[in-house]
Design a protein around this motif. Sequence first.
Motif, PDB file in Angstrom:
ATOM      1  N   SER A 168     -39.693  31.302 -82.182  1.00 50.62           N
ATOM      2  CA  SER A 168     -40.494  31.915 -81.132  1.00 50.62           C
ATOM      3  C   SER A 168     -40.553  31.042 -79.896  1.00 50.62           C
ATOM      4  O   SER A 168     -40.416  31.502 -78.778  1.00 50.62           O
ATOM      5  CB  SER A 168     -41.912  32.190 -81.651  1.00 50.62           C
ATOM      6  N   ALA A 208     -36.785  40.768 -82.744  1.00 50.39           N
ATOM      7  CA  ALA A 208     -38.051  40.081 -82.466  1.00 50.39           C
ATOM      8  C   ALA A 208     -37.871  39.042 -81.372  1.00 50.39           C
ATOM      9  O   ALA A 208     -38.690  38.942 -80.447  1.00 50.39           O
ATOM     10  CB  ALA A 208     -38.583  39.432 -83.736  1.00 50.39           C
ATOM     11  N   LEU A 232     -37.470  40.760 -78.015  1.00 44.35           N
ATOM     12  CA  LEU A 232     -38.735  41.290 -77.497  1.00 44.35           C
ATOM     13  C   LEU A 232     -39.643  40.178 -76.981  1.00 44.35           C
ATOM     14  O   LEU A 232     -40.405  40.382 -76.030  1.00 44.35           O
ATOM     15  CB  LEU A 232     -39.460  42.078 -78.589  1.00 44.35           C
ATOM     16  N   ARG A 233     -39.574  39.012 -77.591  1.00 42.69           N
ATOM     17  CA  ARG A 233     -40.450  37.900 -77.178  1.00 42.69           C
ATOM     18  C   ARG A 233     -40.146  37.411 -75.766  1.00 42.69           C
ATOM     19  O   ARG A 233     -40.955  36.704 -75.177  1.00 42.69           O
ATOM     20  CB  ARG A 233     -40.312  36.739 -78.168  1.00 42.69           C
ATOM     21  N   CYS A 249     -44.391  41.497 -81.815  1.00 42.43           N
ATOM     22  CA  CYS A 249     -43.182  40.733 -82.155  1.00 42.43           C
ATOM     23  C   CYS A 249     -43.244  40.182 -83.575  1.00 42.43           C
ATOM     24  O   CYS A 249     -42.229  40.162 -84.287  1.00 42.43           O
ATOM     25  CB  CYS A 249     -42.989  39.592 -81.159  1.00 42.43           C
ATOM     26  N   ASP A 274     -40.667  40.899 -86.518  1.00 45.02           N
ATOM     27  CA  ASP A 274     -40.059  39.759 -87.203  1.00 45.02           C
ATOM     28  C   ASP A 274     -40.227  39.873 -88.710  1.00 45.02           C
ATOM     29  O   ASP A 274     -39.289  39.628 -89.483  1.00 45.02           O
ATOM     30  CB  ASP A 274     -40.707  38.469 -86.698  1.00 45.02           C
TER      31      ASP A 274
END
Length: 426
Positions: A14, A140, A143-144, A155, A159
């Motif tokens: 992330s 994920a 999208l982050r 997210c 994930d």
Amino acid sequence: MAVQTIKKDRRTTSKRSKAAKAPKLFNFKWEGADKKGQKIKGEMSAQTPAMIKAQLRKQGISPLKVNKISEPLFGLGGGKGKPVVAADVSMFSRQIATMMKAGVPLVQSFDIIATGNEKRSVQDLLLSVKADIESGQTMADSLRKHPKEFDDLFCDLVDAGEQSGSLEGMLDRIASYKEKTEALKSKIKKAMNYPIAVVVIAVVVTSILLVKVVPQFRDIFQGFGADLPAFTLFVVGISDFMVAYWWMFLFGIVGFGIVYKKMLASSKNLRDKQDKMLLKAPVIGEILHKSAIARFTRTLSTTFAAGVPLVDALDSAAGASGNALYRDAIIKVKNDVTTGMQMNMAMQSTGIFPNMVVQMIAIGEESGSIETMLSKVADIYEQQVDDAVDGLSSLIEPIIMSILGVLIGGLIIAMYLPIFQMGQVV
């Protein structure tokens, strides 16, 4: 140990994803020929003309011309048109879930949804995410890169779906969650708009009467040569002030609104105090209490059912509750649960959750079906919010009529009192 390793890997991914920059996108106008040789044209966003041509060939179109028509779009930051709002994300969630359930590949689903959307900003967003997925990134992580549109909860759920191999089912769960939360938000906005409408209408109508109507009567009263009633003098005094300083009054309201909005954006303490004051407001406060419980239980049910550990799920639910008082209470519940306390006991110790909610969660913990109980609690409170908003709608109409009647009627009485007195003297 394995769960901790996975969580650590997710957090590392992330952070790397947030640090990565979204690709620069450009708008292109293209012309081409389909399989029948008929000329067609359109617009598309991509990084280079070569990517546009590649996309067109995948769709069976032979590209003839590709010309850039706009400045670069940094993911979602640039571009013209309306910005992406929560309703757009909710609709996208349902569309992508439907596409995946129908067996449409993920990348093609993004392409279809982007092409079919009328908002340029949504098209740019989805095409940017699609380009990242095509480059080998997970959905994920893609999208982050757009935290303004896809929050951490969204997210994290995607994930979890990718990690467990059940992305299709998770997307359907996310779509249902977003639809219900957005419906609840719209009901709260509707409930808040009614009192604001009453105040605005009352201020506008009263101001017009004081500035335009009362001065006409004042000119008539000057020829009476008699003392005016105290109530009439009071209204005339307000009218004189409004006529002389209406601009100050207008700029004062606008200035206060702008300053307060900026202070609200920059001060967490002010936002927290406002949240707590709104909970004490008559009628509206009860609706906000119920909506906070509904959002908390709905979020916790969704995240817990998705396989997110309870402590992490409580973190997400605290942010999604939408109120500082409940956010702090849920964080306290999380801390107590971390020490080994049962969640129902931790919730009861906060003193703000209704007994019915605590009892249903206790039953869920004992029976091993806590996500089901949380979902039922959310359904109950969402229905209560709906009923309360409908009740407020029927209540507010006579309130508006009463307030306007008192204000306008008072002004009319003040203006006609001298005429009545003159009639009695005659």
